[in-house]
Motif scaffolding. Structure first.
Motif, PDB file in Angstrom:
ATOM      1  N   PHE A  97       0.965  -1.505   0.235  1.00 20.42           N
ATOM      2  CA  PHE A  97      -0.290  -0.325  -0.314  1.00 20.42           C
ATOM      3  C   PHE A  97       0.897   1.708  -0.331  1.00 20.42           C
ATOM      4  CE2 PHE A  97      -3.029  -2.939   2.780  1.00 20.42           C
ATOM      5  CZ  PHE A  97      -3.600  -2.743   0.893  1.00 20.42           C
ATOM      6  N   TRP A  98       1.854   1.574  -0.280  1.00 20.03           N
ATOM      7  CA  TRP A  98       3.097   1.775   0.147  1.00 20.03           C
ATOM      8  C   TRP A  98       3.021   3.410  -1.450  1.00 20.03           C
ATOM      9  CZ3 TRP A  98       7.677   2.699   2.571  1.00 20.03           C
ATOM     10  CH2 TRP A  98       8.305   2.202   3.619  1.00 20.03           C
ATOM     11  N   PHE A  99       1.931   3.002  -2.076  1.00 18.88           N
ATOM     12  CA  PHE A  99       2.331   3.719  -3.468  1.00 18.88           C
ATOM     13  C   PHE A  99       0.893   5.142  -2.797  1.00 18.88           C
ATOM     14  CE2 PHE A  99      -1.426   1.037  -3.859  1.00 18.88           C
ATOM     15  CZ  PHE A  99      -2.840   2.086  -3.175  1.00 18.88           C
ATOM     16  N   VAL A 100       0.279   4.704  -1.624  1.00 24.64           N
ATOM     17  CA  VAL A 100      -0.338   6.116  -1.502  1.00 24.64           C
ATOM     18  C   VAL A 100       0.254   7.665  -0.643  1.00 24.64           C
ATOM     19  CG1 VAL A 100      -2.704   4.925  -1.887  1.00 24.64           C
ATOM     20  CG2 VAL A 100      -1.320   5.019   0.826  1.00 24.64           C
ATOM     21  N   TRP A 101       1.739   6.575   0.121  1.00 15.02           N
ATOM     22  CA  TRP A 101       2.978   7.279   1.058  1.00 15.02           C
ATOM     23  C   TRP A 101       3.177   9.155  -0.152  1.00 15.02           C
ATOM     24  CZ3 TRP A 101       6.069   6.170   5.043  1.00 15.02           C
ATOM     25  CH2 TRP A 101       5.565   5.159   6.063  1.00 15.02           C
ATOM     26  N   ASP A 102       3.612   9.005  -1.094  1.00 16.44           N
ATOM     27  CA  ASP A 102       3.508   9.989  -1.693  1.00 16.44           C
ATOM     28  C   ASP A 102       2.285  10.844  -1.717  1.00 16.44           C
ATOM     29  OD1 ASP A 102       6.416   8.758  -1.921  1.00 16.44           O
ATOM     30  OD2 ASP A 102       5.806   8.891  -4.185  1.00 16.44           O
ATOM     31  N   GLU A 103       1.544  10.617  -1.895  1.00 16.33           N
ATOM     32  CA  GLU A 103       0.294  11.634  -1.933  1.00 16.33           C
ATOM     33  C   GLU A 103      -0.069  12.381  -0.359  1.00 16.33           C
ATOM     34  OE1 GLU A 103      -1.336  12.847  -4.199  1.00 16.33           O
ATOM     35  OE2 GLU A 103       0.024  11.516  -5.861  1.00 16.33           O
ATOM     36  N   LEU A 104       0.291  11.126   0.485  1.00 17.21           N
ATOM     37  CA  LEU A 104       0.121  11.376   2.287  1.00 17.21           C
ATOM     38  C   LEU A 104       0.849  12.537   2.394  1.00 17.21           C
ATOM     39  CD1 LEU A 104      -1.391   8.413   3.734  1.00 17.21           C
ATOM     40  CD2 LEU A 104      -2.787  10.342   3.102  1.00 17.21           C
ATOM     41  N   ALA A 105       2.067  12.320   2.094  1.00 14.71           N
ATOM     42  CA  ALA A 105       3.472  12.523   2.457  1.00 14.71           C
ATOM     43  C   ALA A 105       3.289  14.498   2.736  1.00 14.71           C
ATOM     44  CB  ALA A 105       4.517  11.738   2.790  1.00 14.71           C
ATOM     45  N   LEU A 106       2.858  14.824   1.315  1.00 11.57           N
ATOM     46  CA  LEU A 106       2.770  15.920   0.229  1.00 11.57           C
ATOM     47  C   LEU A 106       2.404  17.198   1.604  1.00 11.57           C
ATOM     48  CD1 LEU A 106       0.855  15.880  -3.042  1.00 11.57           C
ATOM     49  CD2 LEU A 106       4.029  16.115  -2.405  1.00 11.57           C
ATOM     50  N   PRO A 125      11.394   0.860   7.148  1.00 12.03           N
ATOM     51  CA  PRO A 125      11.279   1.339   6.220  1.00 12.03           C
ATOM     52  C   PRO A 125      10.233   2.981   6.395  1.00 12.03           C
ATOM     53  CG  PRO A 125      10.846  -0.746   6.223  1.00 12.03           C
ATOM     54  CD  PRO A 125      10.950  -0.472   7.883  1.00 12.03           C
ATOM     55  N   SER A 126       9.478   3.099   7.054  1.00 11.55           N
ATOM     56  CA  SER A 126       9.324   4.755   8.138  1.00 11.55           C
ATOM     57  C   SER A 126       9.671   5.442   8.027  1.00 11.55           C
ATOM     58  CB  SER A 126       8.227   4.860   8.697  1.00 11.55           C
ATOM     59  OG  SER A 126       7.184   3.922   8.367  1.00 11.55           O
ATOM     60  N   ILE A 127      11.152   5.189   8.757  1.00 10.06           N
ATOM     61  CA  ILE A 127      12.103   6.077   9.355  1.00 10.06           C
ATOM     62  C   ILE A 127      13.641   6.684   7.905  1.00 10.06           C
ATOM     63  CG2 ILE A 127      14.475   5.997   9.776  1.00 10.06           C
ATOM     64  CD1 ILE A 127      12.817   4.512  12.332  1.00 10.06           C
ATOM     65  N   ASP A 128      13.239   5.805   6.821  1.00  6.31           N
ATOM     66  CA  ASP A 128      14.115   5.865   5.972  1.00  6.31           C
ATOM     67  C   ASP A 128      13.957   6.237   4.823  1.00  6.31           C
ATOM     68  OD1 ASP A 128      16.446   3.943   6.770  1.00  6.31           O
ATOM     69  OD2 ASP A 128      15.778   2.083   5.511  1.00  6.31           O
ATOM     70  N   TYR A 129      12.200   6.625   5.041  1.00  8.99           N
ATOM     71  CA  TYR A 129      11.644   7.621   4.005  1.00  8.99           C
ATOM     72  C   TYR A 129      10.987   8.560   4.196  1.00  8.99           C
ATOM     73  CZ  TYR A 129       7.478   9.267   1.379  1.00  8.99           C
ATOM     74  OH  TYR A 129       6.280   9.840   0.916  1.00  8.99           O
ATOM     75  N   PHE A 130      11.390   9.065   5.982  1.00 11.19           N
ATOM     76  CA  PHE A 130      10.908  10.347   6.152  1.00 11.19           C
ATOM     77  C   PHE A 130      12.299  11.396   6.135  1.00 11.19           C
ATOM     78  CE2 PHE A 130       7.106   8.856   8.158  1.00 11.19           C
ATOM     79  CZ  PHE A 130       6.095   9.317   7.217  1.00 11.19           C
ATOM     80  N   GLU A 131      13.302  10.164   6.543  1.00 16.14           N
ATOM     81  CA  GLU A 131      15.044  10.973   6.454  1.00 16.14           C
ATOM     82  C   GLU A 131      15.409  11.114   4.700  1.00 16.14           C
ATOM     83  OE1 GLU A 131      17.192   8.683   9.827  1.00 16.14           O
ATOM     84  OE2 GLU A 131      17.121   7.610   8.355  1.00 16.14           O
ATOM     85  N   GLY A 132      14.710  10.405   3.576  1.00 12.32           N
ATOM     86  CA  GLY A 132      14.491  10.544   2.328  1.00 12.32           C
ATOM     87  C   GLY A 132      14.483  11.686   2.192  1.00 12.32           C
TER      88      GLY A 132
END
Length: 203
Positions: A97-106, A125-132
């Motif tokens: 379900f990670w395809f929705v993360w970029d939209e939610l993070a905007l 994975p969450s930590i890597d995403y937000f650090e990135g």
């Protein structure tokens, strides 16, 4: 925590400032629970019953009693003052379900990464995403009754976090505990923003 007040004339009507916060973490860590605990309105949930389709995909180790999963997002709202409203978006925990993360993070000013010490690696994975993305975040260890308790510095070391990333304990079921996590995130996000502003201006 001082959120400040506007200088608008008495009687003037303006929309409050809306602040977007994400609540992330691994599958079954308590994201839906936290959003529901602090939201002043009935939270919007997109949970579905776990089915045989998820067998071999959704890892239920440590959360064998879980029967539902978030497939899009959870949504809740907290009014801090007349000038400030927080909107909470709980993210889905599974990779598919990670395809929705970029939209939610905007537009999000920061994120809470919930951690379960029984499945600590699920945080990466969450930590890597937000650090990135350069998104400020805090790690909140959700204290499950049957989970081993670790010192916060042990959790910080195990997750290889930057020393400036706040780590705290919480009970996602409790409103006050969850609010404390959000206040810590707000303070951290503001400090991070100010540090970046100073770095950019050469102060």
């Amino acid at each position: 925590m001082d959120y400040g007040h506007s200088d608008r004339p008495a009687g003037a009507t303006t929309l409050p400032t809306a602040i977007k916060i994400l609540v992330a973490g691994g599958f079954g860590v308590g994201k839906t629970t936290m959003v529901g605990a602090v939201s002043e309105t009935r939270p919007l949930r997109t949970e579905e019953v776990l089915t045989e389709t998820g067998v071999g995909i959704d890892d239920l180790s440590g959360v064998e009693g879980k029967s539902t999963t978030t497939v899009a997002m959870d949504f809740g709202r907290i009014t801090i003052s007349d000038d400030l409203v927080l909107y909470l978006f709980g993210t889905p925990g599974q990779d598919r379900f990670w395809f929705v993360w970029d939209e939610l993070a905007l537009g999000a000013i920061g994120a809470v990464v919930l951690a379960d010490t029984r499945r600590l690696a699920d945080c990466f994975p969450s930590i890597d995403y937000f650090e990135g993305r350069g998104t400020p975040f805090v790690v909140a260890v959700n204290c499950f009754a049957d989970a081993r308790q670790y010192r916060l510095d042990e959790v910080q070391a195990a997750l290889n976090l930057d020393p400036g990333v706040p780590v705290l304990l919480c009970d996602a079921r409790q409103r006050e505990s969850s609010k404390e996590v959000l206040v810590t995130l707000m303070e951290h996000a503001m400090k991070t923003r100010e540090a970046r502003r100073r770095a950019a201006s050469g102060d």
